[in-house]
Design an enzyme around this catalytic site. Structure first.
Site, mmCIF file in Angstrom:
data_model
loop_
_atom_site.group_PDB
_atom_site.id
_atom_site.type_symbol
_atom_site.label_atom_id
_atom_site.label_comp_id
_atom_site.label_asym_id
_atom_site.label_seq_id
_atom_site.Cartn_x
_atom_site.Cartn_y
_atom_site.Cartn_z
ATOM 1 N N THR A 114 67.419 74.037 51.201
ATOM 2 C CA THR A 114 68.871 74.136 51.117
ATOM 3 C C THR A 114 69.403 74.151 52.548
ATOM 4 O OG1 THR A 114 70.755 75.410 50.295
ATOM 5 C CG2 THR A 114 68.820 76.666 50.969
ATOM 6 N N ARG B 71 77.895 59.283 51.095
ATOM 7 C CA ARG B 71 76.847 60.039 51.800
ATOM 8 C C ARG B 71 75.885 60.655 50.777
ATOM 9 N NH1 ARG B 71 75.058 65.719 51.633
ATOM 10 N NH2 ARG B 71 74.218 66.246 53.680
ATOM 11 N N THR C 15 72.957 69.467 43.902
ATOM 12 C CA THR C 15 74.004 69.851 44.858
ATOM 13 C C THR C 15 75.185 68.888 44.799
ATOM 14 O OG1 THR C 15 74.410 70.366 47.207
ATOM 15 C CG2 THR C 15 73.068 68.436 46.755
HETATM 16 N N1 GLY Z 1 71.344 70.268 51.118
HETATM 17 C C1 GLY Z 1 72.406 69.654 50.465
HETATM 18 C C2 GLY Z 1 73.006 68.567 51.221
HETATM 19 O O1 GLY Z 1 73.016 68.574 52.437
HETATM 20 O O2 GLY Z 1 73.511 67.658 50.597
#
Ligand code: GLY
Length: 334
Positions: free
Chosen positions: A237, A214, A204
């Protein structure tokens, strides 16, 4: 029937016959479950072409890990705005990527977090697992490692025009406490191979506009993905902060260990989080799961969360069960 296909067919029908002889299955479920290997399940509709590529990799003799890696790579280079270098940037205009991979046999895992410019973070995660004594590399060290190992590494700066357009839509330059992201989707892809072994991975670009540095749930083992070769595998997800605080994919697998179907295991993990979290059900989290028997399922706080399922028999996008109906078994043994 070609030789490898014939061998696979014989192996499957022999396994089905053994299950039948052992009294674990009716004739119809035995055949149905036998046909469910390999089984590939991924998040969202954009997982379907990834599943189909993964199936091809397996059918051409690749390993489950090869299939996970190739499937996820396809999404990483597909132009997706929440996966790969086409993902939306952080508050500093840089695309920072997270990924992890797990192999059931040997309980191996690798991950990278906050990498910049790495074209295929899933491949970097696999290399961490296979070439280092470590599990996780982050930031510049992970970038260095990817480069050293010959992976494609570019400038991580987001495309200027799309960054400006995205920035113009933002209410605040940096998210504050209580803010919610514009997008945070993830490709998580799980495989049960013909031998009954499990593998999984995810990738991601995370929370668009995030504070630089982050890291979300995706590279956290037990957060974004968890694989237990004796039980099953799960992937997440959604809003990573609401997954990683609860080791939620690990919870889903543990729920399956205690006898829940994959769908119920996903739903129960969400219910358990919602019972303790001040946000209640306002969590923006969705899960997929498969078990060792070839059953699969999904549930999410998003109504009808779409997920993709592929076997040699079919490939389709399904809707995750609403939590209220998630006690129904889906995908096998029904
Ligand atoms: N699920 C992906 C993120 O929050 O980085």
């Amino acid at each position: 029937m070609s030789d490898p296909t014939r061998r696979a067919f014989l192996k499957q029908t022999t396994a089905a016959a053994a299950a039948l002889a052992a009294g674990c299955a009716t004739p119809s479920t035995a055949i149905r479950l036998a046909k469910r290997r390999p089984l590939i399940v991924s998040t969202w509709g954009f997982g379907k072409p990834a599943n189909e590529l993964a199936l091809k990799v397996l059918q051409e003799g690749g390993s489950a890990l090869d299939a996970v890696e190739q499937g996820v790579r396809l999404v990483e280079s597909s132009g997706n705005t929440s996966v790969g270098l086409s993902g939306l940037p952080n508050a500093a205009g840089v695309v920072q990527l997270d990924a992890c991979i797990m192999n059931g046999p040997g309980h191996q895992a690798g991950s990278v977090a906050g990498v910049e410019g790495v074209v295929h973070p899933i491949s970097a995660a696999r290399l961490v697992m296979e070439k280092t004594p470590h599990v996780m590399l982050v930031g510049p060290g992970a970038n260095w490692f990817a480069r050293q190992n010959g992976l494609g590494v570019r400038d991580g700066q987001a495309d200027e025009a799309s960054y400006r357009a995205w920035l113009a839509r933002q209410k605040k330059p940096v998210p504050g406490k209580g803010d919610k992201p514009e997008n945070h989707d993830t490709i998580a892809l799980l495989i049960l191979d013909e031998n009954g072994d499990l593998a999984g991975g995810c990738s991601t670009s995370g929370w668009s506009g995030k504070v630089p540095g982050r890291v979300g749930d995706s590279p956290i083992i037990g957060g974004g993905v968890y694989v237990d070769n004796a039980v099953g595998a799960a992937g997440a997800t959604g809003l990573g902060e609401n997954v990683m605080r609860y080791c939620a994919s690990y919870q889903v697998v543990e729920n399956m260990r205690h006898g829940m179907s994959p769908t119920e295991a996903c739903a129960e993990a969400i219910r358990r989080i919602a019972r303790t979290d001040p946000k209640g059900m306002d969590l923006a989290i969705n899960f997929i799961a498969i078990n060792k028997k070839g059953e699969f399922g999904a549930a999410g706080t998003q109504a009808n969360f779409p997920y993709s399922v592929t076997t040699p028999e079919f490939s389709e996008v399904r809707k995750g069960k609403p939590l209220s109906q998630a006690t129904q078994k889906e995908g096998g043994n029904e």
